[in-house]
Write an enzyme that holds these catalytic residues in place. Structure first.
Site, PDB file in Angstrom:
ATOM      1  N   GLU A  31       3.997   4.330   6.296  1.00 29.55           N
ATOM      2  CA  GLU A  31       4.665   4.171   5.139  1.00 29.55           C
ATOM      3  C   GLU A  31       6.268   4.714   4.905  1.00 29.55           C
ATOM      4  O   GLU A  31       7.003   4.407   4.152  1.00 29.55           O
ATOM      5  CB  GLU A  31       3.770   4.558   3.767  1.00 29.55           C
ATOM      6  CG  GLU A  31       4.383   4.282   2.468  1.00 29.55           C
ATOM      7  CD  GLU A  31       3.279   4.031   1.456  1.00 29.55           C
ATOM      8  OE1 GLU A  31       3.665   3.713   0.408  1.00 29.55           O
ATOM      9  OE2 GLU A  31       2.125   4.353   1.540  1.00 29.55           O
ATOM     10  N   GLY A  73       6.653   1.175  -2.951  1.00 30.44           N
ATOM     11  CA  GLY A  73       5.647   0.617  -2.000  1.00 30.44           C
ATOM     12  C   GLY A  73       4.461  -0.600  -3.148  1.00 30.44           C
ATOM     13  O   GLY A  73       4.335   0.244  -4.286  1.00 30.44           O
ATOM     14  N   HIS A  89      -6.017   0.393  13.473  1.00 30.21           N
ATOM     15  CA  HIS A  89      -6.022   1.581  14.164  1.00 30.21           C
ATOM     16  C   HIS A  89      -6.502   1.128  15.452  1.00 30.21           C
ATOM     17  O   HIS A  89      -7.772   0.560  15.654  1.00 30.21           O
ATOM     18  CB  HIS A  89      -6.841   2.650  13.573  1.00 30.21           C
ATOM     19  CG  HIS A  89      -6.210   3.112  12.208  1.00 30.21           C
ATOM     20  ND1 HIS A  89      -5.091   3.553  12.184  1.00 30.21           N
ATOM     21  CD2 HIS A  89      -6.751   3.085  11.235  1.00 30.21           C
ATOM     22  CE1 HIS A  89      -4.859   3.723  10.750  1.00 30.21           C
ATOM     23  NE2 HIS A  89      -6.018   3.329  10.104  1.00 30.21           N
ATOM     24  N   SER A 104      -6.946   5.551  20.184  1.00 32.39           N
ATOM     25  CA  SER A 104      -6.965   6.992  19.631  1.00 32.39           C
ATOM     26  C   SER A 104      -6.134   7.791  20.433  1.00 32.39           C
ATOM     27  O   SER A 104      -5.734   7.562  21.499  1.00 32.39           O
ATOM     28  CB  SER A 104      -8.371   7.600  19.555  1.00 32.39           C
ATOM     29  OG  SER A 104      -8.871   7.842  21.011  1.00 32.39           O
ATOM     30  N   HIS A 147      10.349  -9.598   6.282  1.00 41.53           N
ATOM     31  CA  HIS A 147      10.827 -10.376   4.985  1.00 41.53           C
ATOM     32  C   HIS A 147      12.017  -9.536   4.321  1.00 41.53           C
ATOM     33  O   HIS A 147      11.497  -8.389   3.849  1.00 41.53           O
ATOM     34  CB  HIS A 147       9.908 -11.111   4.221  1.00 41.53           C
ATOM     35  CG  HIS A 147      10.391 -11.522   2.897  1.00 41.53           C
ATOM     36  ND1 HIS A 147      11.094 -12.799   2.981  1.00 41.53           N
ATOM     37  CD2 HIS A 147      10.080 -11.015   1.674  1.00 41.53           C
ATOM     38  CE1 HIS A 147      11.330 -13.105   1.591  1.00 41.53           C
ATOM     39  NE2 HIS A 147      10.759 -11.888   0.671  1.00 41.53           N
ATOM     40  N   GLY A 169      13.499 -10.204   0.890  1.00 45.33           N
ATOM     41  CA  GLY A 169      14.032 -10.830  -0.261  1.00 45.33           C
ATOM     42  C   GLY A 169      14.739 -10.140  -1.216  1.00 45.33           C
ATOM     43  O   GLY A 169      14.811  -8.945  -1.159  1.00 45.33           O
TER      44      GLY A 169
END
Length: 121
Positions: A43, A63, A70, A73, A87, A89
Site C-alpha cells: 500500500e 486508498g 501471499h 514465506s 489503470h 483514470g
C-alpha cells in the site's frame, strides 16, 4: 515507513520500488514475514506511485481497496516491492504491486485501488 525500515530504491514514470528488511519487527509468530507487513509495503508503494502520477497541487490520492495473495514465506534478508499501473483514470487508479525475495521469487502479489480526489483549498 521508518518503523519497518522501508527504503525507496527507484521511482520512474512507470514504476516505484522499495526494499524492506525481514527481521523480528516484520515476523508473525511462526518467525516468517507477516502478511500485514507485506500489505503495508504494497500500500505504501501504490500510494506513493499514485501520488507521483497526479497533479499534486490539484489532486490527492487515497486508498479504496487493497488485496494481497501471499505466495512464498520469507524468514530473513529483505524483500523488494514494485508498483506498476494497471489503470490510471481521472477518478481511480489501479496498481499492481509485486513483492519478491532476494532470489527474485514471488513472495506476494497485491492490487491497490486508489481514489483520485480534487485537493480542497
Amino acid at each position: 515507513m521508518e518503523h519497518l525500515s522501508i527504503e525507496f530504491t527507484s521511482v520512474s514514470e512507470n514504476h516505484v520500488s522499495a526494499k524492506m528488511p525481514v527481521d523480528h519487527r516484520h515476523h508473525q509468530p511462526y518467525g516468517i514475514l507477516h502478511g500485514g507487513a507485506s500489505v503495508v509495503l504494497a500500500e505504501t508503494l501504490g500510494s506513493v506511485a499514485a501520488h507521483c502520477s497526479v497533479d499534486m497541487e490539484k489532486q490527492i490520492c487515497v486508498g479504496l481497496e487493497v488485496n494481497a495473495n501471499h505466495i512464498k514465506s520469507v524468514k530473513s534478508g529483505f524483500v523488494v516491492g514494485t508498483a506498476r499501473p494497471i489503470h490510471l483514470g481521472k477518478t481511480t487508479h489501479v496498481w499492481e504491486i509485486t513483492i519478491v525475495n532476494q532470489q527474485e521469487q514471488l513472495v506476494c502479489i497485491s492490487r491497490l485501488t486508489m481514489s483520485v480526489l480534487e485537493r480542497k483549498v
